[in-house]
Motif scaffolding. Structure first.
Motif, PDB file in Angstrom:
ATOM      1  N   GLN B 383      -2.393 -26.052  -1.171  1.00  0.00           N
ATOM      2  CA  GLN B 383      -2.451 -27.394  -1.748  1.00  0.00           C
ATOM      3  C   GLN B 383      -3.206 -28.303  -0.792  1.00  0.00           C
ATOM      4  O   GLN B 383      -2.841 -28.427   0.379  1.00  0.00           O
ATOM      5  N   PRO B 387       0.547 -34.553  -2.296  1.00  0.00           N
ATOM      6  CA  PRO B 387       1.330 -34.202  -3.482  1.00  0.00           C
ATOM      7  C   PRO B 387       0.589 -34.404  -4.799  1.00  0.00           C
ATOM      8  O   PRO B 387       1.023 -33.898  -5.827  1.00  0.00           O
ATOM      9  N   TYR B 391      -3.212 -27.198  -6.457  1.00  0.00           N
ATOM     10  CA  TYR B 391      -2.930 -25.948  -5.751  1.00  0.00           C
ATOM     11  C   TYR B 391      -4.089 -24.998  -6.022  1.00  0.00           C
ATOM     12  O   TYR B 391      -4.403 -24.715  -7.178  1.00  0.00           O
ATOM     13  N   VAL B 419      -1.923 -27.558   2.875  1.00  0.00           N
ATOM     14  CA  VAL B 419      -0.602 -26.946   2.949  1.00  0.00           C
ATOM     15  C   VAL B 419      -0.664 -25.535   2.382  1.00  0.00           C
ATOM     16  O   VAL B 419      -1.030 -25.327   1.227  1.00  0.00           O
ATOM     17  N   VAL B 420      -0.336 -24.579   3.238  1.00  0.00           N
ATOM     18  CA  VAL B 420      -0.478 -23.172   2.890  1.00  0.00           C
ATOM     19  C   VAL B 420       0.861 -22.594   2.425  1.00  0.00           C
ATOM     20  O   VAL B 420       1.900 -22.850   3.041  1.00  0.00           O
ATOM     21  N   PHE B 421       0.805 -21.815   1.335  1.00  0.00           N
ATOM     22  CA  PHE B 421       1.994 -21.139   0.802  1.00  0.00           C
ATOM     23  C   PHE B 421       1.751 -19.642   0.796  1.00  0.00           C
ATOM     24  O   PHE B 421       0.661 -19.186   0.458  1.00  0.00           O
ATOM     25  N   ASP B 429       8.224 -23.755  -9.624  1.00  0.00           N
ATOM     26  CA  ASP B 429       8.986 -24.643  -8.741  1.00  0.00           C
ATOM     27  C   ASP B 429       8.119 -25.787  -8.239  1.00  0.00           C
ATOM     28  O   ASP B 429       8.545 -26.935  -8.171  1.00  0.00           O
ATOM     29  N   GLN B 430       6.900 -25.428  -7.836  1.00  0.00           N
ATOM     30  CA  GLN B 430       5.998 -26.437  -7.262  1.00  0.00           C
ATOM     31  C   GLN B 430       5.575 -27.452  -8.318  1.00  0.00           C
ATOM     32  O   GLN B 430       5.498 -28.643  -8.045  1.00  0.00           O
TER      33      GLN B 430
END
Ligand SMILES: Cc1cc2nc3c(=O)[nH]c(=O)nc-3n(C[C@H](O)[C@H](O)[C@H](O)COP(=O)(O)O)c2cc1C
Ligand code: SF4
Ligand code: FES
Lengths: 161, 512
Positions: B383, B387, B391, B419-421, B429-430
Motif C-alpha cells: 500500500q 490509508p 494496494y 507499507v508492505v504486507f 480485511d484491509q
C-alpha cells in the motif's frame, strides 16, 4: 458532579494563561485535560464564557476530537496502534490480546481505575510495529508477551508476566 | 580525552530501547572511570539498526547496532581497543549501503548531531538558505521556488511556488498573512515529518522563515499531531532557542523583518490533516472541511491569506534556497522534481527512511533497500500513499516513484509511505478497514462519506459471510462510485481506492 474549588481555580488559571493566543480553544482544552485528566462538563460554561462562545460550540469541539474526554480516564492510558503498517506486523492479534488481558474494550477504563485502553491510528513508528503507546512512551515490535510485561509494570501486578 | 558517542533520542530508537542502552552505557562507563560524552542525536532513519550507536574517531563516524543493554560492556572495551571486533559493528556509518545509496538533501543532516544545537545546524549548512532569502525580495524567492519545480509533499503534489505566488499577490484586509506548517502526518506508514522534526527541527523553522519572507507573512503555526509528544518537546525548545539567537522574533538576523512561530497540538483527528479542516482546528473549531473556493491562499487562517505546506515541502525550500533551483530540480523525473522521502514500513526487514530522486521503482525500494519482508514470507501487497492509497499487486511493482506514473495506475504516492504486507494478509480485511477508518475519521459533512463508509463495512461483512455475495459485491462497487463522486474531500473521495484495488487485484480474498 460539581467541580471542586481547586478544579474551578485550576480551570480559571489555565484559561487565563492561554486566552491571549489566537484561536485559544484547543490549547485551553488540552491544558484542562492535562491538568485534570478530563474535561468536566461543568468546565464548559466557564470556558464558553471566557471565549465568548456558546456552550454548544465548546461542547461541539470537545466531542469532535477523539482525544478529548469528558469522563475521568484511568491513571495510565494504553493506546494500541490499529493502522495499516502495524496491521502488517500483527497488530490485530495484539489488539485482541490487549482487550482480553485487560478485560476492556477501546474507550473503557479498568474497574480499579488504573488503565484506560484506547485505539490510535499511527504513532509514527511504522517501520517497527506493532506499536503501543503508554503515557508518552512508544514501544516497538510489541507482541503478546511484551504487552504483558509492559502491563505488569503499570499495574504492579506480577500475574501478567 | 573524552570519547564522543551518539545515540538517538528519536521516537523509534527509544521505542526499541535507546534510553535503556544510554543509561547502561553511562553507568558502565562511570564504573570503569571512562570519560565518555554521550550526545543524543536524531536518527539517521535506518530504523532496523536502532538503537544505533555511533562513535567519532579520527573525524569519522562508526556505527554499532542494533544494540541492547547486553552489548554495552563489550562495546566499551572495544572503544579502547579495536572497534571492529564487536559483533554489532557496522563499519563507518556513511559507508552503510542503505545510507550511501540515498540522495539525501532534506535528510542530509538528520542524525549527525544534537537536534537542538544551533552551532551544529549552522556548521552543517543550516540557515544558508535563509541568509540568501534575506538578500532577495519576495518575488525573487517565489520565482526561485517556482523554478525548482518543488511540489507539495503532503499528498496533493501541488506546485509550491504557485501557491506562494497566490499568497504573495493576495491582499490581506487586516495586513496579516500566515504560514501554516501541516505536521499532522496522519497517514499510516509515514514518519518522515516526525523524523525531520526530531532530528533537524531548525530546518523546518528555516523553511517557514523563508516562506514568511517570500509572501510577507509575519506569523507561523506548526500544527502537530498529538501522537508525537517527543517532536512536540523538541520543536518547542528549538523555537525558544531560535528566538534567543535572533532567528525568530521582531528582527530576524538584524534584518528588521519579523516572524513569530508557535507550535499547536491536534487532538487525534485524521481529517485535521486536510488543510481547510486543519485551519478550522487552529481557529479553535471542529475540524470541518471547507468548500473551496475560497482557497486558503486567499482566505485561510482567520480569513487571511495563508500558505499551508507540509513539513517536507517547507524543509525542501531550504535546499532550494541554499543550493539554487537548478541544483534541486536536477534530481527527479518528469514533472516530479527533487527527492522523495520514501518511508518503508509494515512487514519489512529493513524499514526506515530512504530519500531518493524521484524515479526509482517500488520494487527497488522494497527489495534492494528493504530486503523483503520481516516475516521472511513473500510480499503480497504494497500500500502506497497512506490509508487512501491503493494496494498494489506484483504486476505494478515496477512502477517508478513519480506522481504521474502512480496516478496512471489509479494509485498515489501521497506522502511517500510504503507499507508492505506478506502473503498472510487478508485483503477483504484491509478493504473493510479502509471503510471503517473512513467511518471513524469522517468530518461528517458529506453523506456519501459519513454514511457510505458505515454501509461499506456492513456490505463487506455480508460479502465475507457469503450473504448474497454477488449482489453485495456489485453494491460495494456502486457505493465506491457514490463516495468518489459525492465527497467534498479525498477522505470520502479516495477511500474507494484501497477498496477497489483489493477487489480488482485480490478478488479471491472476497470469495472465501
Ligand atoms: C484526508 C486528508 C488528510 C490529509 N492529511 C495530511 C497530513 O497529515 N499532512 C499533510 O501535510 N497533508 C495532508 N493532507 C493534504 C493537505 O490537505 C494539503 O494538501 C497539504 O497540507 C498542502 O501542503 P503541501 O502542498 O506542502 O503538500 C491531507 C489531505 C486529506 C484530504
Ligand atoms: S469527504 Fe468526508 S471528510 Fe471530506 S468533507 Fe466530506 S464528510 Fe468530511
Ligand atoms: S501504523 Fe502503527 S505506528 Fe504507524
Amino acid at each position: 458532579m460539581a467541580l471542586s474549588a481547586t478544579q474551578t481555580a485550576t480551570i480559571a488559571s489555565l484559561i487565563e494563561a492561554e486566552a491571549h493566543r489566537q484561536g485559544p480553544l484547543l490549547p485551553i482544552l488540552h491544558a484542562v485535560q492535562q491538568a485534570l485528566g478530563y474535561i468536566p462538563a461543568d468546565a464548559v460554561p466557564t470556558i464558553a464564557k471566557a471565549l465568548n462562545l456558546s456552550r454548544a460550540e465548546v461542547h461541539g469541539v470537545i466531542s469532535f476530537y477523539h482525544e478529548f474526554r469528558t469522563e475521568p480516564g484511568g491513571q495510565t492510558t494504553v493506546q494500541v496502534c490499529r493502522a495499516e503498517a502495524c496491521q502488517a506486523r500483527g497488530s490485530r492479534a495484539l489488539e485482541a490480546h490487549a482487550k482480553q488481558a485487560l478485560g476492556l474494550e477501546y474507550g473503557e477504563t479498568s474497574a480499579d481505575g488504573s488503565v484506560t485502553l484506547e485505539a490510535v491510528y499511527c504513532l509514527g513508528n511504522c517501520a517497527c510495529g506493532p506499536s503501543l503507546r503508554i503515557a508518552d512512551e512508544v514501544y516497538a515490535r510489541v507482541d503478546a508477551g511484551r504487552f504483558d510485561q509492559l502491563l505488569s509494570r503499570i499495574t504492579g501486578r506480577g500475574d501478567a508476566v | 580525552m573524552s570519547i564522543r558517542l551518539f545515540l538517538p533520542q528519536d521516537t523509534t530508537a527509544c521505542a526499541l530501547g535507546a534510553n535503556e542502552v544510554a543509561s547502561a552505557l553511562l553507568a558502565a562507563a562511570a564504573e570503569r572511570d571512562m570519560d565518555i560524552e554521550l550526545v543524543r542525536n536524531g536518527s539517521r532513519g535506518m530504523f532496523w539498526l536502532e538503537p544505533m550507536l555511533e562513535v567519532e574517531e579520527d573525524h569519522q563516524r562508526h556505527a554499532f547496532g542494533p544494540l541492547t543493554t547486553d552489548d554495552v560492556d563489550l562495546l566499551l572495551r572495544c572503544l579502547l581497543d579495536d572497534l571492529s571486533v564487536h559483533p554489532r559493528y557496522l563499519g563507518p556509518t556513511e559507508a552503510i549501503p542503505y545510507l550511501q545509496q540515498q540522495q539525501r538533501l532534506t535528510f542530509a543532516r538528520a542524525g549527525i548531531g544534537d537536534p537542538l544545537c544551533l552551532d551544529t545546524y549552522t556548521r552543517l549548512g543550516g540557515f544558508k538558505g535563509l541568509q540568501r532569502a534575506l538578500q532577495m525580495d519576495g518575488q525573487q524567492i517565489v520565482d526561485e521556488v517556482k523554478s525548482s519545480g518543488l511540489r507539495g509533499r503532503g499528498g496533493a503534489a501541488f506546485p509550491a511556488g504557485i501557491k506562494w505566488q497566490t499568497v504573495l499577490d493576495a491582499q490581506s484586509a487586516k495586513g496579516q498573512k500566515y504560514i501554516v506548517c501541516n505536521a499532522d502526518e496522519g497517514d499510516s506508514g509515514t514518519f518522515a515529518d516526525r523524523l525531520l522534526m526530531e532530528a533537524d527541527p531548525y530546518q523546518l523553522i528555516e523553511g517557514m522563515l523563508i516562506a514568511g519572507l517570500a509572501v510577507g507573512a509575519t506569523r507561523g503555526f506548526i500544527y502537530l499531531r498529538s501522537e508525537y509528544p517527543r517532536a512536540f518537546k523538541i520543536l518547542q525548545q528549538a523555537i525558544e532557542r531560535a528566538e534567543q539567537a535572533g532567528y525568530l522574533g521582531a528582527d530576524i538576523c538584524g534584518s528588521g523583518k519579523t516572524f513569530e512561530l508557535e507550535v499547536r497540538l491536534g487532538a487525534g483527528a485524521y481529517i485535521c490533516g486536510e488543510e481547510t479542516s486543519l485551519l478550522d482546528s487552529l481557529e479553535g473549531k471542529r475540524g470541518m472541511v471547507r468548500a473551496k473556493p475560497p482557497l486558503p491562499a486567499i482566505e485561510g487562517l482567520f480569513g487571511q491569506p495563508t500558505v499551508v505546506n507540509n513539513v517536507l515541502t517547507l524543509a525542501a525550500v531550504t535546499t532550494v534556497m541554499a543550493e539554487g533551483a537548478d541544483y534541486y530540480q536536477n534530481y527527479g523525473m518528469g514533472r516530479s522534481r527533487g527527492t522523495l522521502s520514501v518511508q518503508l514500513a509494515g512487514n519489512i526487514q529493513r524499514g526506515g527512511l530512504i530519500e531518493l530522486a524521484f524515479g526509482a521503482t517500488l520494487r527497488q525500494v522494497v527489495e534492494e533497500f528493504g530486503g523483503g519482508t520481516f516475516s521472511g514470507r513473500p510480499v503480497r501487497a504494497i500500500q502506497v500513499g497512506g490509508p487512501l492509497g491503493a494496494y498494489l499487486p506484483q504486476q505494478h511493482w515496477d512502477t517508478p516513484l513519480d506522481y504521474e506514473a502512480f496516478a496512471a495506475i489509479k494509485a498515489m504516492l501521497g506522502h511517500g509511505g510504503i507499507v508492505v504486507f506478506d502473503d498472510t494478509v487478508d485483503m477483504a480485511d484491509q478493504a473493510r478497514f479502509a471503510m471503517e477508518f473512513c467511518a471513524v475519521e469522517s468530518c461528517g459533512k458529506c453523506t456519501p462519506c459519513r454514511i457510505g463508509s458505515v454501509r461499506g463495512v456492513e456490505v463487506i461483512d455480508k460479502v465475507r459471510a457469503n450473504v448474497e455475495r454477488d449482489n453485495n459485491l456489485i453494491l460495494l462497487r456502486d457505493l465506491c462510485d457514490t463516495m468518489e463522486a459525492g465527497s467534498l474531500c479525498a477522505m470520502g473521495g479516495m477511500t474507494p481506492y484501497p477498496v477497489r484495488s483489493a477487489l480488482d487485484y485480490f478478488a479471491d480474498d472476497f470469495q472465501r
